[in-house]
Design a protein around this motif. Structure first.
Motif, PDB file in Angstrom:
ATOM      1  N   PRO A 161      94.744  -9.877  12.280  1.00 41.24           N
ATOM      2  CA  PRO A 161      93.536  -9.597  13.062  1.00 41.24           C
ATOM      3  C   PRO A 161      92.919 -10.832  13.702  1.00 41.24           C
ATOM      4  N   VAL A 162      92.741 -11.900  12.926  1.00 45.83           N
ATOM      5  CA  VAL A 162      92.094 -13.103  13.459  1.00 45.83           C
ATOM      6  C   VAL A 162      93.005 -13.810  14.452  1.00 45.83           C
ATOM      7  N   ALA A 163      94.291 -13.953  14.101  1.00 47.55           N
ATOM      8  CA  ALA A 163      95.233 -14.622  15.005  1.00 47.55           C
ATOM      9  C   ALA A 163      95.373 -13.846  16.309  1.00 47.55           C
ATOM     10  N   GLY A 164      95.420 -12.525  16.218  1.00 45.36           N
ATOM     11  CA  GLY A 164      95.520 -11.709  17.427  1.00 45.36           C
ATOM     12  C   GLY A 164      94.312 -11.863  18.320  1.00 45.36           C
ATOM     13  N   LEU A 165      93.123 -11.913  17.710  1.00 43.23           N
ATOM     14  CA  LEU A 165      91.898 -12.089  18.490  1.00 43.23           C
ATOM     15  C   LEU A 165      91.893 -13.436  19.203  1.00 43.23           C
ATOM     16  N   LEU A 166      92.266 -14.499  18.483  1.00 45.59           N
ATOM     17  CA  LEU A 166      92.265 -15.837  19.077  1.00 45.59           C
ATOM     18  C   LEU A 166      93.279 -15.937  20.211  1.00 45.59           C
ATOM     19  N   ALA A 167      94.445 -15.299  20.031  1.00 42.33           N
ATOM     20  CA  ALA A 167      95.465 -15.346  21.082  1.00 42.33           C
ATOM     21  C   ALA A 167      94.982 -14.646  22.344  1.00 42.33           C
ATOM     22  N   VAL A 168      94.320 -13.517  22.173  1.00 39.82           N
ATOM     23  CA  VAL A 168      93.811 -12.776  23.327  1.00 39.82           C
ATOM     24  C   VAL A 168      92.682 -13.544  24.006  1.00 39.82           C
ATOM     25  N   ALA A 169      91.783 -14.099  23.190  1.00 33.93           N
ATOM     26  CA  ALA A 169      90.651 -14.833  23.760  1.00 33.93           C
ATOM     27  C   ALA A 169      91.108 -16.061  24.539  1.00 33.93           C
ATOM     28  N   GLY A 170      92.259 -16.621  24.165  1.00 29.36           N
ATOM     29  CA  GLY A 170      92.739 -17.824  24.831  1.00 29.36           C
ATOM     30  C   GLY A 170      93.525 -17.570  26.100  1.00 29.36           C
ATOM     31  N   SER A 171      93.763 -16.306  26.439  1.00 35.04           N
ATOM     32  CA  SER A 171      94.544 -16.017  27.653  1.00 35.04           C
ATOM     33  C   SER A 171      93.927 -14.858  28.429  1.00 35.04           C
ATOM     34  N   PRO A 172      92.706 -15.034  28.932  1.00 37.12           N
ATOM     35  CA  PRO A 172      92.045 -13.940  29.661  1.00 37.12           C
ATOM     36  C   PRO A 172      92.769 -13.540  30.940  1.00 37.12           C
ATOM     37  N   GLU A 173      93.615 -14.429  31.470  1.00 36.95           N
ATOM     38  CA  GLU A 173      94.326 -14.095  32.707  1.00 36.95           C
ATOM     39  C   GLU A 173      95.348 -12.976  32.501  1.00 36.95           C
ATOM     40  N   THR A 174      95.691 -12.679  31.244  1.00 32.30           N
ATOM     41  CA  THR A 174      96.674 -11.623  30.969  1.00 32.30           C
ATOM     42  C   THR A 174      96.022 -10.262  30.723  1.00 32.30           C
ATOM     43  N   TRP A 175      94.714 -10.205  30.720  1.00 32.29           N
ATOM     44  CA  TRP A 175      94.035  -8.947  30.431  1.00 32.29           C
ATOM     45  C   TRP A 175      94.249  -7.942  31.561  1.00 32.29           C
ATOM     46  N   HIS A 176      94.262  -6.663  31.198  1.00 30.41           N
ATOM     47  CA  HIS A 176      94.354  -5.578  32.176  1.00 30.41           C
ATOM     48  C   HIS A 176      92.951  -5.013  32.404  1.00 30.41           C
ATOM     49  N   PRO A 177      92.373  -5.224  33.575  1.00 31.21           N
ATOM     50  CA  PRO A 177      91.004  -4.735  33.820  1.00 31.21           C
ATOM     51  C   PRO A 177      90.854  -3.238  33.571  1.00 31.21           C
ATOM     52  N   MET A 178      91.879  -2.449  33.938  1.00 27.02           N
ATOM     53  CA  MET A 178      91.762  -1.005  33.753  1.00 27.02           C
ATOM     54  C   MET A 178      91.751  -0.628  32.274  1.00 27.02           C
ATOM     55  N   ALA A 179      92.387  -1.440  31.433  1.00 25.11           N
ATOM     56  CA  ALA A 179      92.340  -1.179  29.994  1.00 25.11           C
ATOM     57  C   ALA A 179      90.918  -1.362  29.478  1.00 25.11           C
ATOM     58  N   LEU A 180      90.252  -2.401  29.957  1.00 28.75           N
ATOM     59  CA  LEU A 180      88.858  -2.608  29.573  1.00 28.75           C
ATOM     60  C   LEU A 180      87.995  -1.430  30.015  1.00 28.75           C
ATOM     61  N   VAL A 181      88.272  -0.928  31.211  1.00 28.99           N
ATOM     62  CA  VAL A 181      87.521   0.228  31.714  1.00 28.99           C
ATOM     63  C   VAL A 181      87.756   1.436  30.809  1.00 28.99           C
ATOM     64  N   MET A 182      89.014   1.668  30.415  1.00 27.25           N
ATOM     65  CA  MET A 182      89.332   2.810  29.565  1.00 27.25           C
ATOM     66  C   MET A 182      88.676   2.682  28.192  1.00 27.25           C
ATOM     67  N   THR A 183      88.657   1.469  27.644  1.00 29.80           N
ATOM     68  CA  THR A 183      88.015   1.258  26.343  1.00 29.80           C
ATOM     69  C   THR A 183      86.524   1.541  26.433  1.00 29.80           C
ATOM     70  N   ALA A 184      85.878   0.987  27.457  1.00 31.47           N
ATOM     71  CA  ALA A 184      84.437   1.198  27.631  1.00 31.47           C
ATOM     72  C   ALA A 184      84.127   2.674  27.867  1.00 31.47           C
ATOM     73  N   MET A 185      84.969   3.336  28.657  1.00 29.73           N
ATOM     74  CA  MET A 185      84.762   4.760  28.937  1.00 29.73           C
ATOM     75  C   MET A 185      84.867   5.579  27.649  1.00 29.73           C
ATOM     76  N   THR A 186      85.854   5.253  26.819  1.00 31.92           N
ATOM     77  CA  THR A 186      86.041   5.974  25.561  1.00 31.92           C
ATOM     78  C   THR A 186      84.830   5.813  24.653  1.00 31.92           C
ATOM     79  N   MET A 187      84.354   4.590  24.534  1.00 25.42           N
ATOM     80  CA  MET A 187      83.194   4.341  23.676  1.00 25.42           C
ATOM     81  C   MET A 187      81.969   5.077  24.204  1.00 25.42           C
ATOM     82  N   LEU A 188      81.803   5.091  25.524  1.00 30.55           N
ATOM     83  CA  LEU A 188      80.654   5.773  26.122  1.00 30.55           C
ATOM     84  C   LEU A 188      80.729   7.280  25.871  1.00 30.55           C
ATOM     85  N   ILE A 189      81.899   7.871  26.104  1.00 31.12           N
ATOM     86  CA  ILE A 189      82.056   9.314  25.893  1.00 31.12           C
ATOM     87  C   ILE A 189      81.798   9.673  24.433  1.00 31.12           C
ATOM     88  N   THR A 190      82.318   8.870  23.519  1.00 31.79           N
ATOM     89  CA  THR A 190      82.164   9.160  22.095  1.00 31.79           C
ATOM     90  C   THR A 190      80.706   9.083  21.666  1.00 31.79           C
TER      91      THR A 190
END
Length: 518
Positions: A163-192
């Motif tokens: 968990p911690v290593a995965g978080l640090l790896a993701v935080a260190g490479s924001p250029e690899t993030w998928h914007p639509m994935a963030l949208v889907m996550t936020a949408m799911t949390m909002l709907i729930t």
């Protein structure tokens, strides 16, 4: 309340009544919520999503046969999934066939442990985990679960990292993030969240999953998706690595005890509301059989879910067979699960984050310092150990329990309770030490007496014979007063010892009438 429930309440115990149409309706309602949660919690456990559905089907049928609480819903849960991941990741690569086999073996160990505890009528062992340890573990584990979902929330894979290593790896490479994935996550949390506020019966997780599938298909979503989900019925576990058994024994015992804490809390809440008698030994046996079924049918360790049990009760469940109907509902839906193939994993991340966010309780951790500094240190130590030892959180639990026992070593003797009826007043004289291993017994005895004696107007607890009351004991006394008050019975504490007056005043906010001299 239904007629059947009233009959059970008059008997003072939950009976093995026949299933009713309301159980069918309630079980079906829970199944709609369970399906997306099961997929998500399988991901937390490091397994292919379909194994969450396997763990949500046959185990529920097995649990229903032996259950004591008619509302308790068994199946994949977040904390047990994290404990499963921590136990298995040192032994096999997540998602592989070897890992799947090890998960089934771990479920068998958990099931055998719980079934043995129930058979030996040793349900009292579930009380050895004090509330400060449970508070620290729950908050720490919830944070780690959220960490595990961050890669999925931004459209990346954890790639076997903790968990911690995965978080640090993701935080260190924001250029690899998928914007639509963030949208889907936020949408799911909002709907729930919005669904909960509209009405507890609205299946927010299912609605989010449907929206996610439609969005993925229509918009050509390119991030990680669930992929092809087997439409077959739960297969028998194959390739179980029996040689790993000794290494999984200790984690299995920890999961069996820690995971049961939530089930016990759920059942006790409903028992107090209905003045019914709950049997922890019977529930241990029920949860044991559920895990044995999970091990046999390609699942992983399961436990009781507070949110789904509350939904089950709210939906009108009457008997324990409502849980069986939930399992049948999952089995009936399995042939159509191929429709979930395009579901973005970001949706599952949103489901998990929303489900566990409320388990992070910083205010409660800080508030413990005001109530008991020693117990606050126990909770904080357990919390810190969860983060430091991640993903081996079962080791953090063991160390937390050892710290707690060291603090309470001089209180090993159990408190004694003399109970008698004086007219319409139930009087309890407590002697010895009221601590986390003895306080639940006081609660059980009072609820049992209330279940048998329906003409009680007042419960009077004499504390003069207590040499010490710890934080858990004080919290249990507050819970007793709340529970008896909820059913129209007056609760009073008398002869409060001077050494406990400040603690009880902080926890219960004693009124002058609560501290009378008898």
């Amino acid at each position: 309340m239904t007629t059947a429930s009233n009959r059970q309440r008059r008997r003072g115990a939950w009976g093995a009544a026949r299933p009713t149409p309301r159980d069918l309706l309630a079980g079906g309602s829970v199944a709609l919520v369970l399906i997306p949660q099961a997929l998500a919690y399988a991901e937390v456990a490091g397994l292919p999503a379909v194994h969450g559905l396997y763990a949500a089907a046959v185990p529920l049928l097995a649990a229903a046969v032996f259950a004591s609480c008619p509302y308790l819903q068994t199946g994949p849960v977040a904390l047990t999934a994290l404990l499963t991941y921590g136990a298995l990741i040192p032994l096999a690569e997540a998602g592989t066939s070897a890992y799947v086999g090890a998960a089934a073996l771990l479920a068998l160990v958990v099931g055998a442990t719980r079934a043995l505890i129930g058979f030996l009528k040793s349900g009292w062992v579930s009380y050895l985990m004090s509330q400060p340890v449970l508070t620290g573990f729950t908050s720490g584990a919830a944070i780690l679960i959220i960490f595990t979902q961050v890669p999925g929330a931004v459209g990346l894979g954890a790639e076997g990292r903790g968990p911690v290593a995965g978080l640090l790896a993701v935080a260190g490479s924001p250029e690899t993030w998928h914007p639509m994935a963030l949208v889907m996550t936020a949408m799911t949390m909002l709907i729930t969240v919005v669904s909960r506020r509209v009405h507890p019966l609205v299946p927010g997780a299912l609605l989010a999953a449907i929206v996610g599938v439609v969005f993925s298909v229509r918009m050509g979503y390119t991030g990680p998706v669930v992929g092809q989900v087997s439409a077959q019925l739960p297969p028998l576990s194959g390739g179980i690595p029996w040689g790993l058994g000794p290494g999984l024994l200790l984690p299995g015992v920890v999961i069996a005890l820690v995971g049961f804490a939530e089930s016990a809390a759920i059942a006790q809440v409903f028992a107090s509301r209905e003045r019914a008698r709950w049997n922890p030994d019977q529930e241990f046996l029920s949860q044991g059989m559920a895990n044995l079924a999970a091990g046999v049918f390609s699942g992983f360790p399961v436990g009781g879910s507070f949110s789904r049990s509350s939904l089950n009760h709210l939906s009108g469940a009457v008997t324990r067979w409502s849980g069986a109907f939930t399992g049948v509902g999952v089995l009936l839906i399995l042939p159509f699960t191929s429709l979930l193939a395009p579901l973005p994993k970001a949706v599952l991340s949103g489901v998990v984050i929303t489900a566990v966010a409320g388990l992070v309780r910083p205010r409660k951790l800080v508030g413990l310092w005001r109530l008991s500094r020693v117990q606050a240190l126990v909770a904080w130590a357990t919390f810190a150990l969860c983060l430091l030892l991640s993903p081996r959180v079962e080791q953090a639990v063991l160390l937390g329990v050892l710290i707690s026992l060291a603090v309470h070593v001089w209180r090993e003797r159990r408190a004694a309770f003399d109970i008698e009826m004086d007219g319409r007043t139930l009087r309890i004289d407590a002697r010895g030490v009221l601590w986390f291993a003895s306080a639940p017994r006081l609660q059980e005895q009072i609820l049992s007496e209330l279940a048998d004696a329906t003409d009680v107007d007042e419960v009077v607890i004499d504390l003069s014979g207590l040499g010490r009351i710890d934080l858990t004991g004080a919290l249990v006394l507050r819970r007793i007063l709340d529970e008896v008050g909820a059913v129209g019975v007056r609760g009073t504490l008398v002869e409060v010892p001077p050494h406990a007056a400040k603690l009880l005043d902080n926890v219960i906010r004693l009124r002058p009438s609560d501290t009378q001299s008898g």
